[in-house]
Design a protein around this motif. Sequence first.
Motif, PDB file in Angstrom:
ATOM      1  N   GLU A 138       0.841  -1.211   0.000  1.00  0.00           N
ATOM      2  CA  GLU A 138       0.000   0.000   0.000  1.00  0.00           C
ATOM      3  C   GLU A 138       0.871   1.254   0.000  1.00  0.00           C
ATOM      4  O   GLU A 138       0.577   2.229  -0.672  1.00  0.00           O
ATOM      5  N   TYR A 143      -3.667   3.147  11.815  1.00  0.00           N
ATOM      6  CA  TYR A 143      -3.179   3.756  10.576  1.00  0.00           C
ATOM      7  C   TYR A 143      -2.358   4.976  10.961  1.00  0.00           C
ATOM      8  O   TYR A 143      -2.788   5.759  11.816  1.00  0.00           O
ATOM      9  N   LEU A 156      -3.614   8.174  12.559  1.00  0.00           N
ATOM     10  CA  LEU A 156      -4.787   8.669  11.827  1.00  0.00           C
ATOM     11  C   LEU A 156      -6.077   8.039  12.349  1.00  0.00           C
ATOM     12  O   LEU A 156      -7.063   8.719  12.565  1.00  0.00           O
ATOM     13  N   PHE A 157      -6.042   6.741  12.532  1.00  0.00           N
ATOM     14  CA  PHE A 157      -7.243   6.029  12.991  1.00  0.00           C
ATOM     15  C   PHE A 157      -6.797   4.727  13.666  1.00  0.00           C
ATOM     16  O   PHE A 157      -5.883   4.072  13.180  1.00  0.00           O
ATOM     17  N   GLY A 208     -21.755   1.479  10.682  1.00  0.00           N
ATOM     18  CA  GLY A 208     -21.837   2.578   9.716  1.00  0.00           C
ATOM     19  C   GLY A 208     -20.552   2.706   8.920  1.00  0.00           C
ATOM     20  O   GLY A 208     -19.566   1.994   9.167  1.00  0.00           O
ATOM     21  N   ASN A 209     -20.582   3.635   7.964  1.00  0.00           N
ATOM     22  CA  ASN A 209     -19.381   3.883   7.155  1.00  0.00           C
ATOM     23  C   ASN A 209     -18.253   4.395   8.023  1.00  0.00           C
ATOM     24  O   ASN A 209     -18.469   5.240   8.889  1.00  0.00           O
ATOM     25  N   GLY A 210     -17.079   3.841   7.771  1.00  0.00           N
ATOM     26  CA  GLY A 210     -15.896   4.301   8.506  1.00  0.00           C
ATOM     27  C   GLY A 210     -15.860   3.812   9.943  1.00  0.00           C
ATOM     28  O   GLY A 210     -15.053   4.283  10.746  1.00  0.00           O
ATOM     29  N   SER A 211     -16.710   2.820  10.271  1.00  0.00           N
ATOM     30  CA  SER A 211     -16.728   2.347  11.661  1.00  0.00           C
ATOM     31  C   SER A 211     -15.597   1.339  11.928  1.00  0.00           C
ATOM     32  O   SER A 211     -15.394   0.925  13.065  1.00  0.00           O
ATOM     33  N   GLY A 212     -14.912   0.906  10.865  1.00  0.00           N
ATOM     34  CA  GLY A 212     -13.749   0.027  11.054  1.00  0.00           C
ATOM     35  C   GLY A 212     -13.978  -1.407  10.648  1.00  0.00           C
ATOM     36  O   GLY A 212     -13.149  -2.279  10.945  1.00  0.00           O
ATOM     37  N   LYS A 213     -15.075  -1.677   9.917  1.00  0.00           N
ATOM     38  CA  LYS A 213     -15.382  -3.061   9.536  1.00  0.00           C
ATOM     39  C   LYS A 213     -14.294  -3.647   8.627  1.00  0.00           C
ATOM     40  O   LYS A 213     -13.811  -4.750   8.862  1.00  0.00           O
ATOM     41  N   SER A 214     -13.921  -2.859   7.592  1.00  0.00           N
ATOM     42  CA  SER A 214     -12.917  -3.390   6.643  1.00  0.00           C
ATOM     43  C   SER A 214     -11.567  -3.564   7.319  1.00  0.00           C
ATOM     44  O   SER A 214     -10.828  -4.513   7.007  1.00  0.00           O
ATOM     45  N   THR A 215     -11.250  -2.650   8.230  1.00  0.00           N
ATOM     46  CA  THR A 215      -9.979  -2.776   8.955  1.00  0.00           C
ATOM     47  C   THR A 215      -9.997  -4.066   9.777  1.00  0.00           C
ATOM     48  O   THR A 215      -9.008  -4.817   9.794  1.00  0.00           O
ATOM     49  N   GLU A 221     -19.177  -7.547   2.414  1.00  0.00           N
ATOM     50  CA  GLU A 221     -20.307  -6.979   1.642  1.00  0.00           C
ATOM     51  C   GLU A 221     -20.549  -7.772   0.365  1.00  0.00           C
ATOM     52  O   GLU A 221     -20.698  -7.210  -0.720  1.00  0.00           O
ATOM     53  N   HIS A 248     -24.871  -4.916   5.317  1.00  0.00           N
ATOM     54  CA  HIS A 248     -25.744  -3.794   5.705  1.00  0.00           C
ATOM     55  C   HIS A 248     -27.202  -4.218   5.602  1.00  0.00           C
ATOM     56  O   HIS A 248     -28.090  -3.406   5.804  1.00  0.00           O
TER      57      HIS A 248
HETATM   58  N1  LIG Z   1      -5.137   2.988   4.245  1.00  0.00           N
HETATM   59  C1  LIG Z   1      -5.659   3.819   5.171  1.00  0.00           C
HETATM   60  N2  LIG Z   1      -4.915   4.823   5.675  1.00  0.00           N
HETATM   61  C2  LIG Z   1      -5.414   5.641   6.603  1.00  0.00           C
HETATM   62  N3  LIG Z   1      -6.649   5.542   7.131  1.00  0.00           N
HETATM   63  C3  LIG Z   1      -7.447   4.571   6.668  1.00  0.00           C
HETATM   64  C4  LIG Z   1      -7.001   3.658   5.665  1.00  0.00           C
HETATM   65  N4  LIG Z   1      -8.005   2.793   5.419  1.00  0.00           N
HETATM   66  C5  LIG Z   1      -9.024   3.152   6.220  1.00  0.00           C
HETATM   67  N5  LIG Z   1      -8.694   4.208   6.964  1.00  0.00           N
HETATM   68  C6  LIG Z   1      -9.526   4.876   7.961  1.00  0.00           C
HETATM   69  O1  LIG Z   1      -9.975   3.927   8.904  1.00  0.00           O
HETATM   70  C7  LIG Z   1     -11.310   4.194   9.262  1.00  0.00           C
HETATM   71  C8  LIG Z   1     -12.130   2.915   9.147  1.00  0.00           C
HETATM   72  O2  LIG Z   1     -12.182   2.548   7.776  1.00  0.00           O
HETATM   73  P1  LIG Z   1     -12.799   1.175   7.318  1.00  0.00           P
HETATM   74  O3  LIG Z   1     -12.591   1.089   5.855  1.00  0.00           O
HETATM   75  O4  LIG Z   1     -12.257   0.091   8.163  1.00  0.00           O
HETATM   76  O5  LIG Z   1     -14.338   1.394   7.646  1.00  0.00           O
HETATM   77  P2  LIG Z   1     -15.616   0.587   7.153  1.00  0.00           P
HETATM   78  O6  LIG Z   1     -16.454   0.386   8.347  1.00  0.00           O
HETATM   79  O7  LIG Z   1     -15.193  -0.621   6.407  1.00  0.00           O
HETATM   80  O8  LIG Z   1     -16.278   1.639   6.185  1.00  0.00           O
HETATM   81  P3  LIG Z   1     -17.186   1.350   4.867  1.00  0.00           P
HETATM   82  O9  LIG Z   1     -18.431   0.679   5.312  1.00  0.00           O
HETATM   83  O10 LIG Z   1     -17.418   2.732   4.378  1.00  0.00           O
HETATM   84  O11 LIG Z   1     -16.344   0.511   3.960  1.00  0.00           O
HETATM   85  C9  LIG Z   1     -11.819   5.316   8.375  1.00  0.00           C
HETATM   86  O12 LIG Z   1     -11.838   6.511   9.135  1.00  0.00           O
HETATM   87  C10 LIG Z   1     -10.780   5.423   7.310  1.00  0.00           C
HETATM   88  O13 LIG Z   1     -10.582   6.750   6.958  1.00  0.00           O
END
Ligand SMILES: Nc1ncnc2c1ncn2[C@@H]1O[C@H](COP(=O)(O)OP(=O)(O)OP(=O)(O)O)[C@@H](O)[C@H]1O
Length: 554
Positions: A102, A338, A346-347, A367-374, A486, A519
């Motif tokens: 990345e 991050y 950052l997060f 919700g969006n940005g709640s950290g699911k993908s992380t 998803e 969702h």
């Molecule tokens: N590569 C990255 N570098 C910095 N911050 C990141 C990165 N990827 C994600 N984030 C931050 O981490 C936080 C969580 O993101 P994440 O993608 O895990 O959320 P999510 O719940 O999967 O959102 P969505 O449903 O919109 O996909 C967000 O605030 C995002 O800005």
Amino acid sequence: MNLIRLLKYKSGSFFVMIALLGIVNSLVYGSIMVFINNVIAGVGLPFIAAPQSWIYAGLLVVSFLLNKTFQTYIARLTNSIVFEYESGVIDKLRVSTFESFEKLGAQRVYTAIQDTRLLAQVPSNFVNAVNSVVIILCGLSYMFWLSWKAGAMILCFMGLLLAFYLLRNNSIEKQLNEVRDLQNDYHRYLRDFLNGFREIKMSLNRNNSIYDRYIKRTLQGSKELNDRTAVRYLVNELTGNYSWYIVLGLILFVMPQVLSIPTARVTAFVFTILYIMGPLATLISSVPFFTRLKIAVERIDGLEKEIDTYPQYNLEEQSIELSRDFTDLEFSNAVYEYKDAAGKKLFAAGPFNISIKKGEIIFVTGGNGSGKSTFINLLTGIYMPTQGSLRYNGEALVMNSYPHYSDRLSSIFTGVYLFNENYDGFDLDENNPVLQKYLAMMELQDVVRFDAQKKSIDNKLSMGQRKRLALIYALMENRDVMVLDEWAAEQDPHFRAYFYEQIIPVLKQMNKTVIAVTHDDKYYGQADRILHFDFGKVAKDVKLQHAKQPELVK
Ligand SMILES: Nc1ncnc2c1ncn2[C@@H]1O[C@H](COP(=O)(O)OP(=O)(O)OP(=O)(O)O)[C@@H](O)[C@H]1O
């Protein structure tokens, strides 16, 4: 690392070969010069009594054979450097962590791979340059032999010319570096333009902006820089060429007066200058190539060194035994942070203290940005926790276990990527009954096209269909744990309902452990457990008691 150091580094005998080529070619080119001058002046060879024609022919044969041997050697050497660089970068990347990839960005890898192609042009350019240097040195030595004063004069003149060149070339090199940076930007915009073509069609503002303010601006910038460097090179070349006419003028009109050189010597000087003018022109015209090559080699080297600074897995070493039979997975105080390039946070997602048992169907919501993908990236081993740890079947994962851990799960990420080749070696024969069963289960039996020759399935499908095919491949991997990010988002209402009400229970009956980001609150009841995310943490962890057990899909 410059080219010479690179060649030396890759082949221990490089300097021996160069020395051999230099010595033999010096003898050949020097002798040819003396021969011609002697034949014109009607005198014999100074040291040898053998017939001149025989020695002349013999020298040519030796020189031809040596040049052939050296060209072959250097062609093989550069080809193997290209091979080693390209395969080396890819090999290092595949054992690097996902975070490293990345950070690096795909664009830099593409550019570096393109750069290596320049090395393929090294053999002819390099041998010509070496031969030119040898001829020039022979010419200079001969002139010194004829008259050291005249030789010194010409050498001083050449020294001045060289200094002029090097100075100008330095500033050209800086400009070429700027061109390369602009080209990197340009490729990024071009990628956006091509990959987001549909989105570009949907907005005139975006369409104008990407073209005028980004693509055209960078193209214009590199065109202007290229124009300037081209003019500078041209001036260099012309100055170089015309300087030699000045030297000829000096020899013809000044030297006989000032240094009292006889006419026969003047002829020899004029002939020698004419003899080395061609090689000099060759040398001058190869400067742009070697400058571009130097920049390319530095960039490739920089990329390789940068990759070397990133953590790398040892794929051979499996630090702990990871059984194929999954029993449980435990997150203990696992955190992922991050950070920006300066190391500023950052997060942060976590700390997670979650236990996942075999056979559980878990829906991950939030919700969006709640950290699911992380969380999914941590769960799949794409990311390693920056704090805390994961335990698979009770064993804490260590760095080198991660590739093996990821290998125990089947994962389908949001923007699923289907490969063009059957790298996994799945049995994709049209008559494979298991495949046919899964195709029917995913309602794809009348959609997919088989490629019998490549033993693969054509991946030109809609996003929803691609995800269904990805799920078939995931089932064919036959792993205990399935992670779906998803997955149902692109499915039509019918197939979405079918997925939650039929496929999920089938997976449950197959004793799969499923962790699915969703969702679709309408179908939350299909899960055994719901993990709800908020602000990077598990806000709710709810266990449900009513998972259905419908009929198996036949
Ligand atoms: N590569 C990255 N570098 C910095 N911050 C990141 C990165 N990827 C994600 N984030 C931050 O981490 C936080 C969580 O993101 P994440 O993608 O895990 O959320 P999510 O719940 O999967 O959102 P969505 O449903 O919109 O996909 C967000 O605030 C995002 O800005």
